[in-house]
Design a protein around this motif. Structure first.
Motif, PDB file in Angstrom:
ATOM      1  N   VAL A  73     107.674  32.090  87.265  1.00 28.85           N
ATOM      2  CA  VAL A  73     106.840  32.210  88.472  1.00 28.85           C
ATOM      3  C   VAL A  73     105.353  31.983  88.179  1.00 28.85           C
ATOM      4  O   VAL A  73     104.533  32.031  89.109  1.00 28.85           O
ATOM      5  N   LEU A  74     104.988  31.747  86.931  1.00 27.25           N
ATOM      6  CA  LEU A  74     103.575  31.557  86.602  1.00 27.25           C
ATOM      7  C   LEU A  74     103.126  30.159  87.016  1.00 27.25           C
ATOM      8  O   LEU A  74     103.790  29.164  86.709  1.00 27.25           O
ATOM      9  N   PRO A  75     101.988  30.050  87.709  1.00 29.45           N
ATOM     10  CA  PRO A  75     101.529  28.723  88.131  1.00 29.45           C
ATOM     11  C   PRO A  75     101.110  27.863  86.945  1.00 29.45           C
ATOM     12  O   PRO A  75     100.543  28.366  85.962  1.00 29.45           O
ATOM     13  N   ALA A  76     101.392  26.581  87.034  1.00 28.83           N
ATOM     14  CA  ALA A  76     101.031  25.647  85.973  1.00 28.83           C
ATOM     15  C   ALA A  76      99.553  25.292  86.062  1.00 28.83           C
ATOM     16  O   ALA A  76      98.958  25.280  87.151  1.00 28.83           O
ATOM     17  N   LEU A  77      98.963  25.013  84.906  1.00 25.17           N
ATOM     18  CA  LEU A  77      97.582  24.531  84.828  1.00 25.17           C
ATOM     19  C   LEU A  77      97.591  23.100  84.331  1.00 25.17           C
ATOM     20  O   LEU A  77      98.401  22.737  83.466  1.00 25.17           O
ATOM     21  N   ASP A  78      96.696  22.298  84.859  1.00 24.13           N
ATOM     22  CA  ASP A  78      96.535  20.938  84.365  1.00 24.13           C
ATOM     23  C   ASP A  78      95.703  21.001  83.085  1.00 24.13           C
ATOM     24  O   ASP A  78      94.522  21.373  83.118  1.00 24.13           O
ATOM     25  N   ALA A  79      96.301  20.655  81.963  1.00 24.63           N
ATOM     26  CA  ALA A  79      95.619  20.761  80.677  1.00 24.63           C
ATOM     27  C   ALA A  79      94.693  19.587  80.398  1.00 24.63           C
ATOM     28  O   ALA A  79      93.944  19.619  79.416  1.00 24.63           O
ATOM     29  N   THR A  80      94.692  18.567  81.252  1.00 18.05           N
ATOM     30  CA  THR A  80      93.881  17.375  81.009  1.00 18.05           C
ATOM     31  C   THR A  80      92.398  17.732  80.963  1.00 18.05           C
ATOM     32  O   THR A  80      91.835  18.256  81.939  1.00 18.05           O
ATOM     33  N   GLY A  81      91.772  17.476  79.838  1.00 16.30           N
ATOM     34  CA  GLY A  81      90.345  17.719  79.699  1.00 16.30           C
ATOM     35  C   GLY A  81      89.956  19.184  79.665  1.00 16.30           C
ATOM     36  O   GLY A  81      88.758  19.505  79.722  1.00 16.30           O
ATOM     37  N   LEU A  82      90.923  20.077  79.588  1.00 14.78           N
ATOM     38  CA  LEU A  82      90.644  21.511  79.637  1.00 14.78           C
ATOM     39  C   LEU A  82      90.367  22.039  78.225  1.00 14.78           C
ATOM     40  O   LEU A  82      91.200  21.909  77.339  1.00 14.78           O
ATOM     41  N   ARG A  83      89.187  22.626  78.043  1.00  9.65           N
ATOM     42  CA  ARG A  83      88.842  23.194  76.737  1.00  9.65           C
ATOM     43  C   ARG A  83      89.719  24.399  76.427  1.00  9.65           C
ATOM     44  O   ARG A  83      90.000  25.223  77.283  1.00  9.65           O
ATOM     45  N   VAL A  84      90.132  24.501  75.163  1.00  6.00           N
ATOM     46  CA  VAL A  84      90.832  25.679  74.672  1.00  6.00           C
ATOM     47  C   VAL A  84      89.834  26.531  73.906  1.00  6.00           C
ATOM     48  O   VAL A  84      89.188  26.060  72.956  1.00  6.00           O
ATOM     49  N   GLY A  85      89.669  27.768  74.312  1.00 10.39           N
ATOM     50  CA  GLY A  85      88.757  28.676  73.632  1.00 10.39           C
ATOM     51  C   GLY A  85      89.468  29.499  72.581  1.00 10.39           C
ATOM     52  O   GLY A  85      90.665  29.311  72.324  1.00 10.39           O
ATOM     53  N   PRO A  86      88.762  30.432  71.940  1.00 12.41           N
ATOM     54  CA  PRO A  86      89.430  31.356  71.032  1.00 12.41           C
ATOM     55  C   PRO A  86      90.511  32.121  71.797  1.00 12.41           C
ATOM     56  O   PRO A  86      90.304  32.485  72.962  1.00 12.41           O
ATOM     57  N   PRO A  87      91.668  32.403  71.190  1.00  6.82           N
ATOM     58  CA  PRO A  87      92.753  33.033  71.934  1.00  6.82           C
ATOM     59  C   PRO A  87      92.554  34.519  72.191  1.00  6.82           C
ATOM     60  O   PRO A  87      93.358  35.127  72.904  1.00  6.82           O
ATOM     61  N   VAL A  88      91.508  35.112  71.617  1.00 10.88           N
ATOM     62  CA  VAL A  88      91.203  36.529  71.823  1.00 10.88           C
ATOM     63  C   VAL A  88      89.758  36.641  72.293  1.00 10.88           C
ATOM     64  O   VAL A  88      88.853  36.048  71.692  1.00 10.88           O
ATOM     65  N   GLY A  89      89.544  37.392  73.352  1.00  9.02           N
ATOM     66  CA  GLY A  89      88.192  37.630  73.848  1.00  9.02           C
ATOM     67  C   GLY A  89      87.659  38.975  73.389  1.00  9.02           C
ATOM     68  O   GLY A  89      88.419  39.877  73.036  1.00  9.02           O
ATOM     69  N   ARG A  90      86.331  39.100  73.388  1.00 11.17           N
ATOM     70  CA  ARG A  90      85.677  40.365  73.046  1.00 11.17           C
ATOM     71  C   ARG A  90      86.145  40.931  71.707  1.00 11.17           C
ATOM     72  O   ARG A  90      86.463  42.122  71.588  1.00 11.17           O
ATOM     73  N   ILE A  91      86.176  40.079  70.703  1.00  9.81           N
ATOM     74  CA  ILE A  91      86.571  40.517  69.362  1.00  9.81           C
ATOM     75  C   ILE A  91      85.533  41.499  68.829  1.00  9.81           C
ATOM     76  O   ILE A  91      84.335  41.232  68.877  1.00  9.81           O
ATOM     77  N   GLY A  92      85.992  42.620  68.313  1.00 10.11           N
ATOM     78  CA  GLY A  92      85.072  43.601  67.768  1.00 10.11           C
ATOM     79  C   GLY A  92      84.546  43.219  66.400  1.00 10.11           C
ATOM     80  O   GLY A  92      83.345  43.273  66.139  1.00 10.11           O
ATOM     81  N   LYS A  93      85.439  42.812  65.509  1.00 13.15           N
ATOM     82  CA  LYS A  93      85.020  42.406  64.172  1.00 13.15           C
ATOM     83  C   LYS A  93      86.038  41.448  63.586  1.00 13.15           C
ATOM     84  O   LYS A  93      87.218  41.436  63.976  1.00 13.15           O
ATOM     85  N   VAL A  94      85.549  40.650  62.638  1.00 16.36           N
ATOM     86  CA  VAL A  94      86.395  39.749  61.865  1.00 16.36           C
ATOM     87  C   VAL A  94      86.304  40.193  60.413  1.00 16.36           C
ATOM     88  O   VAL A  94      85.238  40.119  59.794  1.00 16.36           O
ATOM     89  N   VAL A  95      87.416  40.687  59.889  1.00 14.42           N
ATOM     90  CA  VAL A  95      87.498  41.109  58.496  1.00 14.42           C
ATOM     91  C   VAL A  95      88.108  39.959  57.703  1.00 14.42           C
ATOM     92  O   VAL A  95      89.079  39.337  58.150  1.00 14.42           O
ATOM     93  N   CYS A  96      87.546  39.660  56.545  1.00 16.48           N
ATOM     94  CA  CYS A  96      88.026  38.538  55.744  1.00 16.48           C
ATOM     95  C   CYS A  96      88.456  39.020  54.362  1.00 16.48           C
ATOM     96  O   CYS A  96      87.846  39.930  53.788  1.00 16.48           O
ATOM     97  N   ILE A  97      89.473  38.373  53.834  1.00 14.36           N
ATOM     98  CA  ILE A  97      89.979  38.658  52.491  1.00 14.36           C
ATOM     99  C   ILE A  97      89.695  37.438  51.625  1.00 14.36           C
ATOM    100  O   ILE A  97      90.145  36.333  51.934  1.00 14.36           O
ATOM    101  N   GLY A  98      88.945  37.633  50.551  1.00 17.69           N
ATOM    102  CA  GLY A  98      88.603  36.531  49.653  1.00 17.69           C
ATOM    103  C   GLY A  98      89.563  36.431  48.479  1.00 17.69           C
ATOM    104  O   GLY A  98      90.183  37.417  48.079  1.00 17.69           O
ATOM    105  N   LEU A  99      89.692  35.238  47.939  1.00 17.95           N
ATOM    106  CA  LEU A  99      90.478  35.004  46.718  1.00 17.95           C
ATOM    107  C   LEU A  99      91.881  35.599  46.829  1.00 17.95           C
ATOM    108  O   LEU A  99      92.360  36.272  45.911  1.00 17.95           O
ATOM    109  N   ASN A 100      92.575  35.306  47.942  1.00 14.60           N
ATOM    110  CA  ASN A 100      93.871  35.940  48.172  1.00 14.60           C
ATOM    111  C   ASN A 100      95.056  35.018  47.931  1.00 14.60           C
ATOM    112  O   ASN A 100      96.185  35.360  48.312  1.00 14.60           O
ATOM    113  N   TYR A 101      94.832  33.862  47.307  1.00 16.29           N
ATOM    114  CA  TYR A 101      95.935  32.994  46.912  1.00 16.29           C
ATOM    115  C   TYR A 101      95.824  32.751  45.415  1.00 16.29           C
ATOM    116  O   TYR A 101      94.740  32.486  44.893  1.00 16.29           O
ATOM    117  N   HIS A 102      96.953  32.826  44.725  1.00 19.91           N
ATOM    118  CA  HIS A 102      96.948  32.611  43.277  1.00 19.91           C
ATOM    119  C   HIS A 102      96.335  31.261  42.924  1.00 19.91           C
ATOM    120  O   HIS A 102      95.511  31.168  42.003  1.00 19.91           O
TER     121      HIS A 102
END
Length: 285
Positions: A55-84
């Motif tokens: 029942v969800l209405p379709a959107l025309d994706a033509t020319g439509l920008r895709v933003g970050p999939p999460v809004g209002r992110i509080g923080k981004v934590v990163c892990i360094g050197l995590n692959y052998h």
């Protein structure tokens, strides 16, 4: 589910990509895809039910920008050197504990948005990464099972880095990690139920059509569950927070001289199995 946000920067609307590849509007059900929605089981159930009922209405994706999939992110934590293999290519010892640093939330942009090479930069580098999106408040988690129960889903992240700023300018890594546009995210947040084993995902990255990184999350030193459990010992993780889990071998810093650092005009493409694909053109800041 594949959840995403589409539209102009700062005015994105919530959407869903259905099993047939059709973009569906979620605006009638939720105001955004953010921590509040990800922590609300009833809201997610409504989205699932509406998607299943068709029942969800379709959107025309033509020319439509895709933003970050999460809004209002509080923080981004990163892990360094995590692959052998990445630790080996950079000449670093295998960490005894996860290397943790932060990126500001305002570094996050859409998966196909322009990435800016900072002024006076000579060593802008690429890093394809699996991003964890938190779905429940996490503090002092005790087990891998608890950790995975706090994960809402996963996404593709590009942890863009400036190596001179990061390593050669003194202090912590923050200066080389927090430049504007340095964290493209998306296209989708794929809910955790659709990623049965986050340690079995292939990651790939190309620069100007040349494959540079081709790895697997199976090579992670600290797997997803341990990363979430460990980070929760030192900070509170809130719904909508993001954890970038490190990159496999193949970054510019690990290449022979002259190292092929990024310049304006370069095109970077990256993907993770089942999580979608990004494409960025670089321009000067």
């Amino acid at each position: 589910m594949k959840l995403l946000r589409v539209g102009p920067a700062g005015a994105e609307r919530p959407a869903l990509l259905d099993q047939d590849g059709t973009l569906r509007d979620l605006s009638a059900l939720v105001g955004d895809i953010d921590g509040g929605v990800l922590a609300d089981g009833a809201a997610l159930d409504r989205i699932r039910a509406a998607a299943g009922a068709g029942v969800l209405p379709a959107l025309d994706a033509t020319g439509l920008r895709v933003g970050p999939p999460v809004g209002r992110i509080g923080k981004v934590v990163c892990i360094g050197l995590n692959y052998h293999d990445h630790a080996a290519e950079t000449g670093a010892a295998t960490p005894a504990e996860p290397v943790v640093f932060l990126k500001a939330a305002d570094t996050v942009v859409g998966p196909d948005d322009t990435v800016l090479v900072p002024r006076r930069s000579t060593k802008t580098d690429w890093e394809v990464e699996l991003a964890i999106v938190i779905g429940r408040t996490a503090r002092y988690l005790e087990s891998a099972e608890q950790a995975l129960a706090h994960v809402a889903g996963y996404a593709v992240a590009h942890d863009v880095s400036e190596r001179e700023f990061q390593i050669e300018r003194g202090g912590t890594w923050d200066k080389g990690k927090n430049c504007a546009t340095f964290n493209p995210l998306g296209p989708w947040l794929v809910t955790a139920d659709e990623v049965p084993d986050p340690q079995a995902l292939g990651l790939r990255l190309w620069v100007n059509g040349e494959l540079k990184q081709d790895g697997s999350t199976a090579d992670q030193i600290f797997p997803v569950a341990e990363v979430v459990r460990y980070v929760s010992q030192f900070m509170t993780l809130h719904p909508g927070d993001v954890i970038n889990t490190g990159t496999p071998a193949g970054v510019a810093m690990g290449q022979p001289e002259p190292k092929p650092y990024l310049r304006a005009g370069d095109v970077v493409e990256l993907e993770i199995d089942g999580l979608g694909r990004q494409r960025q053109e670089l321009k000067d800041a």
